[in-house]
Structure formats: C-alpha cells, structure tokens
Design a protein around this motif. Structure first.
Motif, short mmCIF file in Angstrom:
data_model
loop_
_atom_site.label_atom_id
_atom_site.label_comp_id
_atom_site.label_asym_id
_atom_site.label_seq_id
_atom_site.Cartn_x
_atom_site.Cartn_y
_atom_site.Cartn_z
N MET A 10 51.60 -17.02 122.41
CA MET A 10 52.59 -17.01 121.32
C MET A 10 53.51 -18.22 121.38
N SER A 11 53.49 -18.98 122.47
CA SER A 11 54.42 -20.10 122.62
C SER A 11 54.00 -21.29 121.75
N PRO A 12 54.84 -21.70 120.79
CA PRO A 12 54.48 -22.84 119.94
C PRO A 12 54.24 -24.14 120.72
N PRO A 13 55.12 -24.54 121.67
CA PRO A 13 54.80 -25.79 122.38
C PRO A 13 53.51 -25.69 123.20
N ALA A 14 53.24 -24.50 123.75
CA ALA A 14 51.99 -24.34 124.51
C ALA A 14 50.80 -24.49 123.57
N ASN A 34 51.90 -14.81 131.18
CA ASN A 34 52.60 -13.94 130.22
C ASN A 34 54.11 -14.05 130.44
N ILE A 35 54.75 -14.84 129.61
CA ILE A 35 56.20 -15.07 129.81
C ILE A 35 57.01 -13.83 129.44
N LEU A 36 56.44 -12.95 128.64
CA LEU A 36 57.17 -11.71 128.29
C LEU A 36 57.22 -10.79 129.51
N GLU A 39 55.86 -13.77 134.16
CA GLU A 39 54.90 -14.36 135.11
C GLU A 39 55.22 -15.82 135.47
N GLN A 40 55.96 -16.50 134.59
CA GLN A 40 56.32 -17.90 134.87
C GLN A 40 57.29 -18.02 136.05
N LYS A 41 57.89 -16.88 136.44
CA LYS A 41 58.88 -16.89 137.53
C LYS A 41 58.24 -16.74 138.91
N GLN A 42 56.93 -16.54 138.94
CA GLN A 42 56.26 -16.40 140.24
C GLN A 42 56.42 -17.70 141.05
N ARG A 51 60.09 -26.29 136.43
CA ARG A 51 61.00 -25.66 135.44
C ARG A 51 60.52 -24.26 135.06
N GLN A 52 59.36 -23.89 135.54
CA GLN A 52 58.81 -22.54 135.32
C GLN A 52 58.72 -22.15 133.83
N MET A 53 58.14 -23.05 133.09
CA MET A 53 57.90 -22.82 131.67
C MET A 53 56.46 -23.15 131.35
N VAL A 54 56.02 -22.70 130.18
CA VAL A 54 54.72 -23.13 129.66
C VAL A 54 54.98 -24.08 128.51
N PRO A 55 54.07 -25.03 128.26
CA PRO A 55 52.80 -25.23 128.92
C PRO A 55 52.91 -26.15 130.14
N ALA A 56 51.80 -26.16 130.91
CA ALA A 56 51.64 -27.12 132.00
C ALA A 56 50.14 -27.33 132.19
N ALA A 65 53.97 -31.10 133.14
CA ALA A 65 54.51 -30.07 132.24
C ALA A 65 55.23 -30.77 131.09
N GLU A 66 55.77 -29.97 130.17
CA GLU A 66 56.39 -30.44 128.92
C GLU A 66 55.25 -30.74 127.95
N SER A 67 55.26 -30.02 126.85
CA SER A 67 54.12 -30.06 125.92
C SER A 67 53.75 -31.48 125.48
N ARG A 68 54.74 -32.30 125.16
CA ARG A 68 54.44 -33.65 124.66
C ARG A 68 53.85 -34.52 125.78
N ALA A 69 54.37 -34.32 127.00
CA ALA A 69 53.84 -35.09 128.14
C ALA A 69 52.42 -34.63 128.47
N1 LIG Z 1 60.42 -28.57 125.95
C1 LIG Z 1 59.43 -27.65 126.48
C2 LIG Z 1 59.74 -26.25 126.01
C3 LIG Z 1 58.84 -25.22 126.65
C4 LIG Z 1 59.33 -23.82 126.38
O1 LIG Z 1 60.41 -23.58 125.80
N2 LIG Z 1 58.55 -22.86 126.84
C5 LIG Z 1 58.93 -21.48 126.71
C6 LIG Z 1 57.93 -20.73 125.83
S1 LIG Z 1 58.00 -21.27 124.16
C7 LIG Z 1 58.90 -20.85 128.10
O2 LIG Z 1 58.06 -21.14 128.92
N3 LIG Z 1 59.85 -19.93 128.36
C8 LIG Z 1 59.90 -19.21 129.57
C9 LIG Z 1 61.24 -19.25 130.22
O3 LIG Z 1 62.15 -19.94 129.67
O4 LIG Z 1 61.42 -18.60 131.25
C10 LIG Z 1 58.03 -28.10 126.07
O5 LIG Z 1 57.92 -28.71 124.99
O6 LIG Z 1 57.07 -27.85 126.80
#
Ligand SMILES: N[C@@H](CCC(=O)N[C@@H](CS)C(=O)NCC(=O)O)C(=O)O
Length: 224
Positions: A10-14, A34-36, A39-42, A51-56, A65-69
């Motif tokens: 569901m993540s737009p940047p991912a 599953n960020i809901l 799971e990103q906190k593991q 930064r524990q976010m998706v995507p990577a 990581a960081e969608s544009r990168a």
């Molecule tokens: N600037 C980042 C934003 C990534 C982002 O906001 N990811 C969200 C999902 S849309 C995420 O992983 N959230 C989990 C969290 O914040 O714990 C990118 O473009 O990759």
C-alpha cells in the motif's frame, strides 16, 4: 543472487520504486514488510534501512533506501544492460533535469498529502484538509505547465521523474480529485496507466490503500 526489494504494497513510495524495477525488467525477489504490523521495526531490518522504512533494496552486500535513490540506483546499475538507460539518462544535463524533477516531486508529495491529510486520516481518523486544496491544485498545475513544453516531465523520454510525479499526485485519487481541468496531466496519466505493470503493481494496491483510507477518514468524528 537476485536483487531483494523490501516494500509494502500500500506504500506509494514503495510502489514507485517497484514500478521502476518492473519497467527495467530485471529479476528481483520481493520481500514484503508489513508496516501496519510494525515489521519495519525488527532489528535485522535496520541493516537494510537504518531509518526502518520502506522501500529499500539489497543488491549483494549493498543496500540502498529512499524510493528515489532506489530507483536511481536500479537504473544506473541495470539500465544499460536492459536497454532502459533513458529512464535515468547518463548525459549530465539530461540527468540534472531528471534530478531536478525528482527533488520537486518530494514537494509535490508534501503539498498533495497536506490536502489528503494522510497521517491525520490514517492515524487519527480525521478528514481531509479542505483548506489545503489550493496547495494540491498548485502542485498539479506545476506538472501541467511542465507538460505544456515537453511530452514527459523531464523531456521527450519517459523517466523516473514521471514515475515519482505520478506517485505524488495519485494521492489525490484517494479523494476522487477531478483532473479534467488539467488536460496535459490527464493525458500523461493515461499513458502511464497503459503500462503493462500498471494494473498489478499500481492500481490493485492503490485500490487497497483507497479502501483503507476511506475506512479511517472521519472515523474519529464518528466515535464522538
Ligand atoms: N522519503 C521516503 C518515505 C518512505 C516512507 O514514508 N515510507 C513509509 C511507508 S509509505 C514507511 O515505511 N513507514 C513506516 C514507518 O514510518 O515506521 C521514501 O521516499 O522512500
């Protein structure tokens, strides 16, 4: 070893980074986080993205990581072999134009999200912020103005800048924003929507996000 792609559907940047992998046509292994469910906190995921976010993305022992990168790396590394270098051109001037639009697309996201009120709706059950509609329209108008001069946002070729602008303004589909006054944008969106990956990678998952957003929108008010 295939490239590993860490994402949440569901993540737009991912999804924007995912689309780039599809457009490139490389082999990759999808790893759903599953960020809901948090799971990103593991702990292990910190090694993939501190930064524990998706995507990577993990390519051998290299992680980005960081969608544009992620998108820029994937095309820089695999674009030539796949005949898809034009997605992120190597010519410094053409690349600078793509980069310029990639940076602007961050601001497009901010403006659009301020209207759709993503964190407010998803985490606090608020409604959209009508007072920010003009910011969202300004962001779409800027793309309309760009497309008045060129076929795609960074020139005559489809590039990763188009994918990130597409992702940015697709937040407006969550609230059924009417794009008809933005004729160039509407035509350009239709071209992207005709891509072979669009239904499975973008639209089906966007529908899930739309349903989730609708289920949360205004829910705090309903509880009162
Ligand atoms: N600037 C980042 C934003 C990534 C982002 O906001 N990811 C969200 C999902 S849309 C995420 O992983 N959230 C989990 C969290 O914040 O714990 C990118 O473009 O990759």
């Amino acid at each position: 070893m295939p490239v590993e792609f860490y994402y949440f559907n569901m993540s737009p940047p991912a999804r924007a980074a995912w689309v780039v992998l599809e457009e490139l046509g490389i082999k990759y292994e999808k790893k759903m986080i599953n960020i809901l469910a948090g799971e990103q906190k593991q702990d292990w995921y910190k090694d993939i993205n501190p930064r524990q976010m998706v995507p990577a993305l993990k390519d051998g022992d290299f992680c980005v990581a960081e969608s544009r990168a992620v998108a820029a790396y994937a095309v820089s590394q695999y674009g030539a072999q796949q005949g898809k270098q034009s997605l992120y051109p190597t010519d410094p001037k053409k690349r600078a134009t793509v980069d310029q639009h990639l940076y602007i697309s961050e601001n497009t996201v901010e403006k659009v999200v301020s209207y759709v009120n993503m964190p407010g709706v998803l985490f606090r059950g608020e409604d959209l912020k009508e007072e920010n509609l003009c910011k969202a329209k300004d962001a779409v108008q800027a793309i309309e103005d760009t497309l008045a001069k060129t076929t795609f946002t960074a020139g005559q070729d489809f590039t990763i800048a188009d994918i990130f602008y597409y992702m940015a303004i697709a937040f407006l589909d969550l609230v059924d924003f009417d794009f008809t006054e933005f004729k160039k944008v509407a035509e350009w969106r239709a071209k992207i929507a005709a891509k072979p990956w669009h239904q499975e990678v973008w639209a089906d998952n966007q529908a899930k996000l739309k349903e989730f957003y609708a289920s949360k929108r205004g829910s705090a008010g309903e509880k009162k």
